[in-house]
Design a protein around this motif. Structure first.
Motif, PDB file in Angstrom:
ATOM      1  N   UNK A   1       0.841  -1.311   0.019  1.00  0.00           N
ATOM      2  CA  UNK A   1       0.004  -0.095   0.115  1.00  0.00           C
ATOM      3  C   UNK A   1       0.882   1.008   0.034  1.00  0.00           C
ATOM      4  N   UNK A   2       1.944   1.250   0.714  1.00  0.00           N
ATOM      5  CA  UNK A   2       2.841   2.384   0.621  1.00  0.00           C
ATOM      6  C   UNK A   2       3.572   2.546  -0.509  1.00  0.00           C
ATOM      7  N   UNK A   3       3.824   1.410  -1.171  1.00  0.00           N
ATOM      8  CA  UNK A   3       4.437   1.733  -2.393  1.00  0.00           C
ATOM      9  C   UNK A   3       3.591   2.191  -3.692  1.00  0.00           C
ATOM     10  N   UNK A   4       2.220   1.911  -3.494  1.00  0.00           N
ATOM     11  CA  UNK A   4       1.274   2.182  -4.332  1.00  0.00           C
ATOM     12  C   UNK A   4       0.974   3.807  -4.118  1.00  0.00           C
ATOM     13  N   UNK A   5       0.947   4.288  -2.754  1.00  0.00           N
ATOM     14  CA  UNK A   5       0.571   5.535  -2.631  1.00  0.00           C
ATOM     15  C   UNK A   5       1.795   6.443  -3.094  1.00  0.00           C
ATOM     16  N   UNK A   6       3.105   5.860  -2.932  1.00  0.00           N
ATOM     17  CA  UNK A   6       4.289   6.610  -3.073  1.00  0.00           C
ATOM     18  C   UNK A   6       4.643   6.849  -4.643  1.00  0.00           C
ATOM     19  N   UNK A   7       4.228   5.964  -5.413  1.00  0.00           N
ATOM     20  CA  UNK A   7       4.634   5.827  -6.644  1.00  0.00           C
ATOM     21  C   UNK A   7       3.622   6.113  -7.768  1.00  0.00           C
ATOM     22  N   UNK A   8       2.282   5.751  -6.981  1.00  0.00           N
ATOM     23  CA  UNK A   8       1.157   5.975  -8.064  1.00  0.00           C
ATOM     24  C   UNK A   8       0.898   4.499  -8.864  1.00  0.00           C
ATOM     25  N   UNK A   9       1.519   3.467  -8.565  1.00  0.00           N
ATOM     26  CA  UNK A   9       1.375   2.217  -8.958  1.00  0.00           C
ATOM     27  C   UNK A   9       1.430   1.242  -8.534  1.00  0.00           C
ATOM     28  N   UNK A  10       1.103   0.087  -8.871  1.00  0.00           N
ATOM     29  CA  UNK A  10       1.143  -1.217  -7.977  1.00  0.00           C
ATOM     30  C   UNK A  10       2.527  -1.804  -7.981  1.00  0.00           C
ATOM     31  N   UNK A  11       3.271  -2.175  -6.752  1.00  0.00           N
ATOM     32  CA  UNK A  11       4.536  -2.761  -6.690  1.00  0.00           C
ATOM     33  C   UNK A  11       4.595  -3.965  -7.410  1.00  0.00           C
ATOM     34  N   UNK A  12       5.592  -4.493  -7.877  1.00  0.00           N
ATOM     35  CA  UNK A  12       6.183  -5.897  -8.516  1.00  0.00           C
ATOM     36  C   UNK A  12       6.149  -6.905  -7.390  1.00  0.00           C
ATOM     37  N   UNK A  13       6.125  -8.161  -7.825  1.00  0.00           N
ATOM     38  CA  UNK A  13       6.276  -9.232  -6.867  1.00  0.00           C
ATOM     39  C   UNK A  13       7.653  -9.170  -6.186  1.00  0.00           C
ATOM     40  N   UNK A  14       8.687  -8.900  -6.911  1.00  0.00           N
ATOM     41  CA  UNK A  14      10.251  -9.014  -6.414  1.00  0.00           C
ATOM     42  C   UNK A  14      10.468  -8.287  -5.300  1.00  0.00           C
ATOM     43  N   UNK A  15       9.754  -6.782  -5.688  1.00  0.00           N
ATOM     44  CA  UNK A  15      10.235  -6.020  -4.864  1.00  0.00           C
ATOM     45  C   UNK A  15       9.485  -6.228  -3.125  1.00  0.00           C
ATOM     46  N   UNK A  16       8.243  -6.780  -3.235  1.00  0.00           N
ATOM     47  CA  UNK A  16       7.577  -6.762  -2.116  1.00  0.00           C
ATOM     48  C   UNK A  16       8.186  -8.189  -1.389  1.00  0.00           C
ATOM     49  N   UNK A  17       8.481  -9.141  -2.329  1.00  0.00           N
ATOM     50  CA  UNK A  17       9.387 -10.341  -1.642  1.00  0.00           C
ATOM     51  C   UNK A  17      10.461  -9.942  -0.900  1.00  0.00           C
ATOM     52  N   UNK A  18      11.333  -9.023  -1.651  1.00  0.00           N
ATOM     53  CA  UNK A  18      12.745  -8.547  -0.987  1.00  0.00           C
ATOM     54  C   UNK A  18      12.460  -7.759   0.097  1.00  0.00           C
ATOM     55  N   UNK A  19      11.352  -6.925   0.387  1.00  0.00           N
ATOM     56  CA  UNK A  19      10.897  -6.177   1.294  1.00  0.00           C
ATOM     57  C   UNK A  19      10.716  -7.115   2.724  1.00  0.00           C
ATOM     58  N   UNK A  20       9.773  -8.016   2.375  1.00  0.00           N
ATOM     59  CA  UNK A  20       9.690  -8.897   3.670  1.00  0.00           C
ATOM     60  C   UNK A  20      10.759  -9.780   3.783  1.00  0.00           C
ATOM     61  N   UNK A  21      11.475 -10.383   3.048  1.00  0.00           N
ATOM     62  CA  UNK A  21      12.667 -11.162   3.273  1.00  0.00           C
ATOM     63  C   UNK A  21      13.723 -10.154   4.235  1.00  0.00           C
ATOM     64  N   UNK A  22      13.801  -9.074   3.684  1.00  0.00           N
ATOM     65  CA  UNK A  22      14.639  -7.998   4.480  1.00  0.00           C
ATOM     66  C   UNK A  22      14.247  -8.061   5.776  1.00  0.00           C
ATOM     67  N   UNK A  23      12.822  -7.808   6.144  1.00  0.00           N
ATOM     68  CA  UNK A  23      12.186  -7.679   7.485  1.00  0.00           C
ATOM     69  C   UNK A  23      12.592  -9.281   8.389  1.00  0.00           C
ATOM     70  N   UNK A  24      12.304 -10.128   7.558  1.00  0.00           N
ATOM     71  CA  UNK A  24      12.554 -11.563   8.297  1.00  0.00           C
ATOM     72  C   UNK A  24      13.888 -11.601   8.734  1.00  0.00           C
ATOM     73  N   UNK A  25      14.948 -11.193   7.759  1.00  0.00           N
ATOM     74  CA  UNK A  25      16.196 -11.545   8.055  1.00  0.00           C
ATOM     75  C   UNK A  25      16.751 -10.621   9.274  1.00  0.00           C
TER      76      UNK A  25
END
Length: 237
Positions: free
Chosen positions: A97-121
């Protein structure tokens, strides 16, 4: 030797002399004790098939969530501790949701996966925390179908077809033997159901299955009648 291992057990962010983080390995074991989820990339989308059986017939089946809508066009499937999975799914939803509000478009699968993985790490290197005892499959179309796996160490990998949870190795063995790159969603559902049935054996009746397909138009979650028909089409009932 045993006392040395126990000492490293107590530190969630301390490597043992042979380079292992025992708490991360224990978190992976928690995932392996969960019910399995299968993910398959197809030419037009990503298929998720989950074994959603409940421990009691008195438990409402719709209260057991294995497949999760992230933002209407991305989805996740989870295995392991349900409460941990819920936190990661909420994090992924907020990030999308933050990425959609920031850039005005839906985020891709890879950026979301990477962001969650960074949080997990982060939980593997911070004191006072423990690793998440869950693994996720993330899928979507942007513009081509993409399927990613996230494990408790924060590792993220893209797969053509894979499984997490119990019997995942046996399921992947079946997928390796049956998966083909040029298949549609119907064949993807059939292959995933067959792999799940082969791994679960006679103990799996197919009566507790959750199916979802993510394509360019969004997320299609099968109701009970469509799940039953998919099992018939796969020759499993």
């Amino acid at each position: 030797m045993q006392s040395n291992q126990q000492a490293y057990d107590r530190g969630t962010s301390i490597f043992s002399p042979d380079g292992r983080l025992y708490q991360v390995e224990y978190a992976r074991e928690a995932v392996a004790r969960g019910s399995p989820v299968v993910g398959v990339e197809t030419t037009d989308g990503v298929v998720f098939v989950a074994d959603s059986r409940t421990p009691s017939p008195l438990l409402a089946t719709d209260s057991v969530e294995k497949l999760h809508d992230l933002d209407g066009r991305l989805a996740a499937a989870s295995a392991g501790h349900v409460a941990d999975a819920r936190r990661l799914v909420d994090y992924a939803r907020r990030y999308a949701q933050e990425e959609r509000l920031r850039y005005g478009e839906a985020p891709g699968v890879e950026p979301v996966a990477t962001a969650v993985a960074d949080h997990v790490q982060e939980t593997t290197q911070s004191g006072g925390t423990r690793p998440f005892g869950t693994a996720l499959l993330l899928g979507g179309v942007d513009p081509e179908p993409r399927l990613y796996e996230l494990d408790p160490s924060g590792l993220t990998r893209r797969w053509r077809a894979t499984a997490i949870g119990g019997d995942s190795e046996a399921i992947r063995a079946t997928l390796e033997a049956t998966y083909e790159s040029e298949i549609g969603s119907d064949d993807g559902v059939r292959i995933a159901l067959q792999a799940l049935a082969d791994a679960r054996g006679e103990e799996w009746s197919g009566g507790s299955v959750d199916i979802g397909v993510i394509d360019s138009s969004g997320i299609d979650r099968f109701d009970s009648q469509r799940c039953a028909q998919a099992l018939v089409d796969a020759g499993l009932t």
